[in-house]
Design a protein around this motif. Structure first.
Motif, PDB file in Angstrom:
ATOM      1  N   ALA A  40       0.809  -1.227   0.000  1.00 27.74           N
ATOM      2  CA  ALA A  40       0.000   0.000   0.000  1.00 27.74           C
ATOM      3  C   ALA A  40       0.838   1.271   0.000  1.00 27.74           C
ATOM      4  O   ALA A  40       0.299   2.360  -0.217  1.00 27.74           O
ATOM      5  N   ARG A  41       2.124   1.166   0.184  1.00 35.15           N
ATOM      6  CA  ARG A  41       3.009   2.343   0.141  1.00 35.15           C
ATOM      7  C   ARG A  41       3.333   2.632  -1.324  1.00 35.15           C
ATOM      8  O   ARG A  41       4.478   2.531  -1.773  1.00 35.15           O
ATOM      9  N   VAL A  42       2.295   2.991  -2.073  1.00 31.87           N
ATOM     10  CA  VAL A  42       2.344   3.037  -3.537  1.00 31.87           C
ATOM     11  C   VAL A  42       3.327   4.060  -4.107  1.00 31.87           C
ATOM     12  O   VAL A  42       3.707   3.951  -5.273  1.00 31.87           O
ATOM     13  N   ASP A  70     -10.725  -7.812   1.485  1.00 30.84           N
ATOM     14  CA  ASP A  70     -11.182  -6.428   1.675  1.00 30.84           C
ATOM     15  C   ASP A  70     -10.002  -5.472   1.557  1.00 30.84           C
ATOM     16  O   ASP A  70     -10.078  -4.455   0.856  1.00 30.84           O
ATOM     17  N   GLN A  71      -8.926  -5.798   2.242  1.00 26.10           N
ATOM     18  CA  GLN A  71      -7.730  -4.949   2.198  1.00 26.10           C
ATOM     19  C   GLN A  71      -7.161  -4.901   0.786  1.00 26.10           C
ATOM     20  O   GLN A  71      -6.775  -3.830   0.302  1.00 26.10           O
ATOM     21  N   VAL A  73      -8.711  -5.413  -2.242  1.00 28.80           N
ATOM     22  CA  VAL A  73      -9.510  -4.676  -3.232  1.00 28.80           C
ATOM     23  C   VAL A  73      -9.585  -3.180  -2.916  1.00 28.80           C
ATOM     24  O   VAL A  73      -9.846  -2.380  -3.811  1.00 28.80           O
ATOM     25  N   ASP A  74      -9.329  -2.794  -1.672  1.00 31.84           N
ATOM     26  CA  ASP A  74      -9.236  -1.365  -1.358  1.00 31.84           C
ATOM     27  C   ASP A  74      -7.884  -0.802  -1.785  1.00 31.84           C
ATOM     28  O   ASP A  74      -7.779   0.362  -2.169  1.00 31.84           O
ATOM     29  N   LEU A  75      -6.860  -1.630  -1.721  1.00 35.27           N
ATOM     30  CA  LEU A  75      -5.501  -1.205  -2.056  1.00 35.27           C
ATOM     31  C   LEU A  75      -5.273  -1.083  -3.563  1.00 35.27           C
ATOM     32  O   LEU A  75      -4.704  -0.098  -4.039  1.00 35.27           O
ATOM     33  N   VAL A  76      -5.699  -2.069  -4.333  1.00 39.97           N
ATOM     34  CA  VAL A  76      -5.318  -2.183  -5.739  1.00 39.97           C
ATOM     35  C   VAL A  76      -5.645  -0.940  -6.578  1.00 39.97           C
ATOM     36  O   VAL A  76      -4.804  -0.513  -7.371  1.00 39.97           O
ATOM     37  N   PRO A  77      -6.797  -0.300  -6.439  1.00 44.96           N
ATOM     38  CA  PRO A  77      -7.056   0.882  -7.270  1.00 44.96           C
ATOM     39  C   PRO A  77      -6.074   2.041  -7.028  1.00 44.96           C
ATOM     40  O   PRO A  77      -5.928   2.916  -7.881  1.00 44.96           O
ATOM     41  N   LYS A  78      -5.386   2.027  -5.901  1.00 41.23           N
ATOM     42  CA  LYS A  78      -4.422   3.089  -5.583  1.00 41.23           C
ATOM     43  C   LYS A  78      -3.054   2.835  -6.202  1.00 41.23           C
ATOM     44  O   LYS A  78      -2.242   3.744  -6.301  1.00 41.23           O
ATOM     45  N   VAL A  79      -2.795   1.608  -6.609  1.00 42.32           N
ATOM     46  CA  VAL A  79      -1.505   1.234  -7.190  1.00 42.32           C
ATOM     47  C   VAL A  79      -1.405   1.864  -8.582  1.00 42.32           C
ATOM     48  O   VAL A  79      -2.337   1.759  -9.383  1.00 42.32           O
ATOM     49  N   TYR A  80      -0.291   2.515  -8.870  1.00 41.57           N
ATOM     50  CA  TYR A  80      -0.175   3.171 -10.172  1.00 41.57           C
ATOM     51  C   TYR A  80       1.149   2.930 -10.887  1.00 41.57           C
ATOM     52  O   TYR A  80       1.255   3.137 -12.091  1.00 41.57           O
ATOM     53  N   LYS A  81       2.178   2.487 -10.189  1.00 43.43           N
ATOM     54  CA  LYS A  81       3.461   2.223 -10.851  1.00 43.43           C
ATOM     55  C   LYS A  81       3.359   0.881 -11.564  1.00 43.43           C
ATOM     56  O   LYS A  81       2.942  -0.115 -10.980  1.00 43.43           O
TER      57      LYS A  81
END
Length: 184
Positions: A40-42, A70-71, A73-81
């Motif tokens: 999550a430290r994207v 839950d954790q 699917v909440d995290l993945v949309p924030k990943v961008y690299k």
């Protein structure tokens, strides 16, 4: 004993090291929440390395991630690299294939409709944003299968693939043709 973060910093992209890392987590599943926190430290490079390890873990034993959906699917949309997006897209593909094709009971029990809807949304985001071909190819497969449940997905997927076909790479076009053939 070194910390999980130090261990992640020391791994490279080799299959052997990612495999060893997956076994470390499988042998110590209590580390999985910490691994997801590092993913999550994207904005940090360690997120990419952690994502490689998470993908290998899911490839080896998909059920390990199920209590943490839950954790995830909440995290993945924030990943961008890209080095982190590609493994996350692959994890989504593993989950969707297990749910729809293999019909694995433990995955079917844990992957809720809300999870599947969030995965659908993220996969479409990867299809319409500037991503490399791998996440888009994994998303095509996931969306095709999700479309067997959600009526609106197949028409939207077809439009997206047709609109992006001419500007896509050879690999994009190949996967696109395969999915479009199934949609017809």
């Amino acid at each position: 004993m070194i910390s999980l973060e130090e261990h992640i910093q020391s791994i490279n992209h080799s299959r052997e090291q990612r495999n060893d890392f997956a076994h470390l987590i499988l042998d110590n599943t209590e580390l999985l929440p910490e691994l997801l926190q590092i993913c999550a430290r994207v904005n940090e490079e360690i997120s990419c390395r952690a994502s490689w390890g998470l993908e290998f873990l899911c490839k080896k034993n998909l059920t390990a991630i199920l209590p943490h959906l839950d954790q995830l699917v909440d995290l993945v949309p924030k990943v961008y690299k890209h080095p982190a997006v590609r493994p996350m897209a692959k994890i989504y593909e593993y989950l969707i294939l297990a749910y729809y094709k293999a019909k694995k009971p433990e995955v079917r029990q844990h992957l809720t409709q809300t999870h599947r809807e969030k995965i659908t949304e993220t996969c479409f985001d990867w299809m319409i944003t500037d991503q490399k071909v791998a996440p888009q190819a994994y998303s095509m497969t996931s969306l095709y299968l999700l479309g067997t449940e959600f009526d609106w997905v197949h028409p939207e997927l077809k439009i997206t693939l047709e609109n992006n076909y001419n500007s896509g790479s050879a690999a994009y076009k190949a996967r696109s043709r395969m999915i479009l053939k199934k949609l017809r």
